[in-house]
Design a protein around this motif. Structure first.
Motif, PDB file in Angstrom:
ATOM      1  N   PHE A  54       0.802  -1.221   0.000  1.00  0.00           N
ATOM      2  CA  PHE A  54       0.000   0.000   0.000  1.00  0.00           C
ATOM      3  C   PHE A  54       0.838   1.277   0.000  1.00  0.00           C
ATOM      4  O   PHE A  54       0.301   2.375   0.160  1.00  0.00           O
ATOM      5  N   ARG A  55       2.144   1.119  -0.187  1.00  0.00           N
ATOM      6  CA  ARG A  55       3.051   2.270  -0.341  1.00  0.00           C
ATOM      7  C   ARG A  55       2.884   3.277   0.812  1.00  0.00           C
ATOM      8  O   ARG A  55       2.677   4.465   0.592  1.00  0.00           O
ATOM      9  N   CYS A  56       2.953   2.739   2.022  1.00  0.00           N
ATOM     10  CA  CYS A  56       2.936   3.590   3.204  1.00  0.00           C
ATOM     11  C   CYS A  56       3.960   3.047   4.195  1.00  0.00           C
ATOM     12  O   CYS A  56       4.622   2.029   3.926  1.00  0.00           O
ATOM     13  N   ASP A  57       4.123   3.693   5.304  1.00  0.00           N
ATOM     14  CA  ASP A  57       5.097   3.268   6.305  1.00  0.00           C
ATOM     15  C   ASP A  57       4.427   2.373   7.344  1.00  0.00           C
ATOM     16  O   ASP A  57       3.251   2.569   7.681  1.00  0.00           O
ATOM     17  N   PRO A  58       5.160   1.405   7.911  1.00  0.00           N
ATOM     18  CA  PRO A  58       4.580   0.546   8.942  1.00  0.00           C
ATOM     19  C   PRO A  58       4.037   1.316  10.144  1.00  0.00           C
ATOM     20  O   PRO A  58       3.049   0.881  10.753  1.00  0.00           O
ATOM     21  N   ASP A 160     -12.105  -0.610  -7.354  1.00  0.00           N
ATOM     22  CA  ASP A 160     -11.075   0.021  -8.187  1.00  0.00           C
ATOM     23  C   ASP A 160      -9.981   0.536  -7.269  1.00  0.00           C
ATOM     24  O   ASP A 160     -10.117   1.587  -6.648  1.00  0.00           O
ATOM     25  N   THR A 161      -8.902  -0.211  -7.168  1.00  0.00           N
ATOM     26  CA  THR A 161      -7.848   0.128  -6.209  1.00  0.00           C
ATOM     27  C   THR A 161      -7.141   1.443  -6.525  1.00  0.00           C
ATOM     28  O   THR A 161      -6.471   2.002  -5.663  1.00  0.00           O
ATOM     29  N   ASP A 162      -7.303   1.941  -7.743  1.00  0.00           N
ATOM     30  CA  ASP A 162      -6.716   3.247  -8.071  1.00  0.00           C
ATOM     31  C   ASP A 162      -7.415   4.376  -7.318  1.00  0.00           C
ATOM     32  O   ASP A 162      -6.890   5.495  -7.266  1.00  0.00           O
ATOM     33  N   GLU A 163      -8.580   4.106  -6.761  1.00  0.00           N
ATOM     34  CA  GLU A 163      -9.365   5.148  -6.090  1.00  0.00           C
ATOM     35  C   GLU A 163      -9.128   5.219  -4.580  1.00  0.00           C
ATOM     36  O   GLU A 163      -9.750   6.023  -3.892  1.00  0.00           O
ATOM     37  N   THR A 164      -8.239   4.381  -4.055  1.00  0.00           N
ATOM     38  CA  THR A 164      -7.969   4.423  -2.628  1.00  0.00           C
ATOM     39  C   THR A 164      -7.267   5.721  -2.228  1.00  0.00           C
ATOM     40  O   THR A 164      -6.515   6.300  -3.017  1.00  0.00           O
ATOM     41  N   LEU A 165      -7.493   6.145  -0.993  1.00  0.00           N
ATOM     42  CA  LEU A 165      -6.806   7.321  -0.470  1.00  0.00           C
ATOM     43  C   LEU A 165      -5.546   6.947   0.301  1.00  0.00           C
ATOM     44  O   LEU A 165      -4.819   7.830   0.756  1.00  0.00           O
ATOM     45  N   ILE A 166      -5.287   5.663   0.445  1.00  0.00           N
ATOM     46  CA  ILE A 166      -4.029   5.270   1.082  1.00  0.00           C
ATOM     47  C   ILE A 166      -2.881   5.731   0.185  1.00  0.00           C
ATOM     48  O   ILE A 166      -2.854   5.466  -1.002  1.00  0.00           O
ATOM     49  N   GLY A 167      -1.944   6.420   0.762  1.00  0.00           N
ATOM     50  CA  GLY A 167      -0.809   6.938   0.009  1.00  0.00           C
ATOM     51  C   GLY A 167      -0.959   8.384  -0.402  1.00  0.00           C
ATOM     52  O   GLY A 167       0.018   9.024  -0.799  1.00  0.00           O
ATOM     53  N   PHE A 190      -9.330 -10.334  10.418  1.00  0.00           N
ATOM     54  CA  PHE A 190      -8.216  -9.389  10.377  1.00  0.00           C
ATOM     55  C   PHE A 190      -8.605  -8.126   9.630  1.00  0.00           C
ATOM     56  O   PHE A 190      -9.149  -8.180   8.531  1.00  0.00           O
ATOM     57  N   GLY A 191      -8.315  -6.999  10.247  1.00  0.00           N
ATOM     58  CA  GLY A 191      -8.489  -5.705   9.609  1.00  0.00           C
ATOM     59  C   GLY A 191      -7.322  -4.811   9.973  1.00  0.00           C
ATOM     60  O   GLY A 191      -6.577  -5.099  10.921  1.00  0.00           O
ATOM     61  N   PHE A 192      -7.157  -3.748   9.226  1.00  0.00           N
ATOM     62  CA  PHE A 192      -6.093  -2.801   9.557  1.00  0.00           C
ATOM     63  C   PHE A 192      -6.538  -1.391   9.202  1.00  0.00           C
ATOM     64  O   PHE A 192      -7.476  -1.183   8.429  1.00  0.00           O
ATOM     65  N   GLY A 193      -5.862  -0.422   9.788  1.00  0.00           N
ATOM     66  CA  GLY A 193      -6.159   0.971   9.526  1.00  0.00           C
ATOM     67  C   GLY A 193      -4.899   1.727   9.175  1.00  0.00           C
ATOM     68  O   GLY A 193      -3.796   1.331   9.578  1.00  0.00           O
ATOM     69  N   VAL A 194      -5.066   2.812   8.420  1.00  0.00           N
ATOM     70  CA  VAL A 194      -3.934   3.642   7.998  1.00  0.00           C
ATOM     71  C   VAL A 194      -4.219   5.082   8.381  1.00  0.00           C
ATOM     72  O   VAL A 194      -5.280   5.627   8.033  1.00  0.00           O
ATOM     73  N   GLY A 195      -3.293   5.678   9.109  1.00  0.00           N
ATOM     74  CA  GLY A 195      -3.480   7.055   9.545  1.00  0.00           C
ATOM     75  C   GLY A 195      -2.171   7.680  10.001  1.00  0.00           C
ATOM     76  O   GLY A 195      -1.085   7.105   9.815  1.00  0.00           O
ATOM     77  N   GLU A 196      -2.255   8.851  10.594  1.00  0.00           N
ATOM     78  CA  GLU A 196      -1.069   9.542  11.098  1.00  0.00           C
ATOM     79  C   GLU A 196      -0.413   8.712  12.204  1.00  0.00           C
ATOM     80  O   GLU A 196      -1.100   8.143  13.054  1.00  0.00           O
TER      81      GLU A 196
END
Length: 319
Positions: A54-58, A160-167, A190-196
């Motif tokens: 997902f091209r983000c940091d752990p 459509d994975t191009d529409e995600t806001l991750i990254g 299993f779920g996960f979240g992406v944030g600050e």
């Protein structure tokens, strides 16, 4: 997936659970997982495997026992008692419950004084998708007003994975994800979240220690190696979805165009009656009365032979 009816001689085809009918094949052996030790509660290896895809940091990733835990931990972390959260009218009911449990209350988007907003994208149960550019505009507007934005992308992998806001998210935006739907493994939880990172650290404190068991952790690490194979799933789902659209039109039924792996179908009778009629044909669909849509059902897109049985059952109910 099939669920057992009260009549043990019959199986129900379950069109209520919107799981990927064409999941990647994961060569994973549960017996290779050690249960003699606690999982690493930092889940660093697991977060690294997600971050690579997902091209983000752990340190931008938190994990949970399904996306429900992510939703609840988020609101317990960010909400103060009495604060308001804005929701769309027809959407997943867990948001309201999680907000209430955290001491908040839910309002519609016309309210002027909410502190956070929830967007399910693609929306459940309508399947509607807000494109990335519009989502970025919404995120910017909420950020300027000092509001938080919770985005549930549980079905994005099958849309459509191009529409995600991750990254490319704004600082106030938090994105929830799940592998349940895309890999068709609701039992894994299993779920996960992406944030600050600062918010992620707080959420990781709120969640239960060792919340992701060793089996789920090992499976998810392996599944992330097959993440790119979901493109094949999306192509096949689109083909089956178009086939179902044509059949619904032949039957004179109204439906909403969907961006993902389920279709909201308008019933010719109340949804409860329509659902009961289909059960008599061993077909189980999602009555959408709880979504505030008492004349609609949500139907998962499955494989052709199963979709054919669904259409035949609907046709029989219309006679």
């Amino acid at each position: 997936m099939q669920i057992k009816n009260k009549n043990p001689s019959k199986d129900l085809l379950d069109f209520s659970a919107s799981l990927n009918p064409y999941p990647p094949e994961i060569d994973w052996d549960p017996s290779s997982v050690s249960i003699a030790e606690y999982p690493d509660d930092s889940y660093y290896e697991l977060k690294e495997s997600i971050a690579r895809n997902f091209r983000c940091d752990p340190d931008e990733i938190c994990v949970g026992n399904g996306s429900i835990e992510i939703i609840r931990a988020y609101f317990h972390t960010v909400l103060n008692p009495g604060e308001k959260v804005a929701l769309n009218k027809h959407t997943f009911g867990e948001y309201q419950l999680s907000v209430t449990l955290a001491g908040g209350s839910c309002v519609d988007l016309n309210s002027p004084d909410y502190s956070a907003r929830v967007i399910c994208n693609p929306n459940n149960p309508t399947g509607s998708l807000i494109r990335k550019n519009e989502m970025l505009e919404i995120a910017g507007e909420e950020y300027e007003k000092g509001r938080l934005l919770f985005i549930d992308e549980a079905f994005m992998d099958l849309s459509d994975t191009d529409e995600t806001l991750i990254g490319c998210r704004k600082p106030e935006a938090f994105i929830s994800r799940s592998i349940t739907k895309s890999f068709a493994v609701p039992g894994i939880r299993f779920g996960f979240g992406v944030g600050e990172p600062e918010l992620i650290e707080k959420i990781e404190i709120v969640r239960t220690p060792w919340t992701v068991n060793s089996f789920a952790e090992a499976y998810c690490i392996e599944a992330m190696k097959h993440y790119g194979e979901l493109e094949d799933s999306r192509v096949k789902i689109i083909s089956e979805k178009k086939w179902l659209y044509d059949k619904f039109e032949d039957l004179g039924l109204e439906y909403l165009l969907s961006s993902t792996n389920y279709i909201l179908l308008k019933c010719p009778v109340p949804a409860s009656e329509f659902t009961a009629s289909l059960l008599n044909h061993d077909i189980f669909v999602r009555d959408c009365t709880s979504f505030g849509l008492p004349d609609c059902v949500r139907i998962a897109v499955r494989k052709r032979d199963e979709n054919q049985l669904l259409v035949e059952a609907i046709e029989s109910c219309l006679l």
